[in-house]
Design a protein around this motif. Structure first.
Motif, short mmCIF file in Angstrom:
data_model
loop_
_atom_site.label_atom_id
_atom_site.label_comp_id
_atom_site.label_asym_id
_atom_site.label_seq_id
_atom_site.Cartn_x
_atom_site.Cartn_y
_atom_site.Cartn_z
N ALA A 42 -4.87 -10.23 6.72
CA ALA A 42 -5.94 -10.54 7.68
C ALA A 42 -6.06 -9.41 8.69
O ALA A 42 -5.09 -8.69 8.96
CB ALA A 42 -5.64 -11.85 8.39
N GLU A 43 -7.24 -9.27 9.23
CA GLU A 43 -7.51 -8.27 10.26
C GLU A 43 -8.47 -8.86 11.29
O GLU A 43 -9.23 -9.78 10.99
CB GLU A 43 -8.13 -7.00 9.65
N GLN A 44 -8.41 -8.30 12.50
CA GLN A 44 -9.35 -8.71 13.54
C GLN A 44 -10.70 -8.05 13.29
O GLN A 44 -10.77 -6.87 12.95
CB GLN A 44 -8.84 -8.28 14.92
N CYS A 45 -11.75 -8.85 13.48
CA CYS A 45 -13.10 -8.34 13.27
C CYS A 45 -14.06 -9.10 14.18
O CYS A 45 -14.22 -10.32 14.03
CB CYS A 45 -13.49 -8.51 11.81
N ASP A 46 -14.67 -8.42 15.12
CA ASP A 46 -15.66 -9.02 16.01
C ASP A 46 -15.14 -10.28 16.70
O ASP A 46 -15.81 -11.31 16.74
CB ASP A 46 -16.96 -9.33 15.26
N SER A 53 -9.38 -13.27 6.85
CA SER A 53 -8.52 -12.87 5.74
C SER A 53 -9.33 -12.00 4.79
O SER A 53 -10.56 -12.02 4.79
CB SER A 53 -7.96 -14.09 5.02
N ASN A 54 -8.61 -11.25 3.96
CA ASN A 54 -9.31 -10.36 3.04
C ASN A 54 -10.08 -11.10 1.95
O ASN A 54 -10.85 -10.50 1.23
CB ASN A 54 -8.36 -9.33 2.43
N ASP A 55 -9.89 -12.42 1.85
CA ASP A 55 -10.69 -13.22 0.93
C ASP A 55 -11.85 -13.92 1.64
O ASP A 55 -12.50 -14.80 1.10
CB ASP A 55 -9.84 -14.22 0.16
N LYS A 89 0.63 -2.74 14.18
CA LYS A 89 -0.59 -2.80 13.36
C LYS A 89 -1.06 -4.21 13.01
O LYS A 89 -2.16 -4.39 12.51
CB LYS A 89 -0.43 -1.98 12.07
N SER A 90 -0.26 -5.21 13.26
CA SER A 90 -0.56 -6.58 12.87
C SER A 90 -1.70 -7.17 13.70
O SER A 90 -1.82 -6.87 14.89
CB SER A 90 0.71 -7.42 13.08
N PRO A 91 -2.53 -8.05 13.10
CA PRO A 91 -3.57 -8.71 13.88
C PRO A 91 -2.98 -9.67 14.92
O PRO A 91 -3.65 -10.06 15.86
CB PRO A 91 -4.40 -9.47 12.84
N ASP A 95 -8.84 -2.04 11.71
CA ASP A 95 -10.19 -2.16 12.27
C ASP A 95 -11.04 -3.30 11.74
O ASP A 95 -12.17 -3.49 12.16
CB ASP A 95 -10.95 -0.84 12.08
N GLY A 96 -10.53 -4.11 10.81
CA GLY A 96 -11.29 -5.25 10.31
C GLY A 96 -12.06 -4.97 9.05
O GLY A 96 -12.75 -5.86 8.54
N THR A 97 -11.96 -3.76 8.50
CA THR A 97 -12.69 -3.41 7.28
C THR A 97 -11.80 -3.46 6.04
O THR A 97 -12.29 -3.25 4.93
CB THR A 97 -13.31 -2.01 7.38
N PHE A 98 -10.50 -3.70 6.23
CA PHE A 98 -9.52 -3.72 5.15
C PHE A 98 -9.49 -2.39 4.39
O PHE A 98 -9.23 -2.34 3.20
CB PHE A 98 -9.76 -4.90 4.19
N SER A 99 -9.77 -1.31 5.13
CA SER A 99 -9.78 0.03 4.54
C SER A 99 -8.56 0.86 4.96
O SER A 99 -8.43 2.01 4.56
CB SER A 99 -11.06 0.77 4.96
#
Length: 141
Positions: free
Chosen positions: A52-56, A61-63, A95-97, A106-110
């Motif tokens: 999972a990542e923070q986004c907006d 989660s990546n799913d 680096k963890s959310p 950054d929330g892009t899973f890149s």
């Protein structure tokens, strides 16, 4: 007392079911100098679980699932434990959310990093608890 991310203490609780053991952290726990916590597990997330990542302002989660509520619940429980034991410092997984300090994905899973705070790290700092990453242990002890 120092709070440490449980994965740094050797607990296999990361999203991929693995630990990220740091010998110094493990020794601190064994000597009773630190308490291991995993806010994500306290929030009833499974092991393993999707990354999972923070986004907006949310944690996704990546799913594609919004897991913000679970992450916030776990962070609040972990903060309560930190306050109960009189925690003044924390060593958290970078680096963890949840636990990231200073830089998070950054929330892009890149794999791209941005300036930011994990939600548990942010809560601790708001309570004037100093937060360090596993790369800054010598500054903490």
């Amino acid at each position: 007392m120092i709070i440490v991310s449980a994965c740094l203490a050797g607990v296999e609780c990361r999203y991929n079911g693995q630990a990220f053991p740091i010998s110094t952290v493990i020794e601190m726990v064994k000597k009773g100098q630190a308490i291991p916590l995993c806010p994500e597990i306290l929030g009833n997330l499974s092991i393993p679980r999707p990354s999972a990542e923070q986004c907006d302002g949310k944690i996704l989660s990546n799913d594609g699932h919004d897991v913000t509520s679970e992450y916030v619940t776990g962070a609040k429980i972990a903060l309560g434990i930190a306050q109960l034991v009189g925690c003044k410092k924390a060593i958290l997984k970078s680096k963890s959310p949840t636990c990231g300090c200073g830089m998070i994905y950054d929330g892009t899973f890149s794999g791209k990093m941005i300036a930011g705070e994990g939600i548990f790290s942010k809560m601790l700092k708001e309570e004037n608890i100093k937060v360090y990453t596993e790369n800054e242990i010598q500054q903490c002890i």
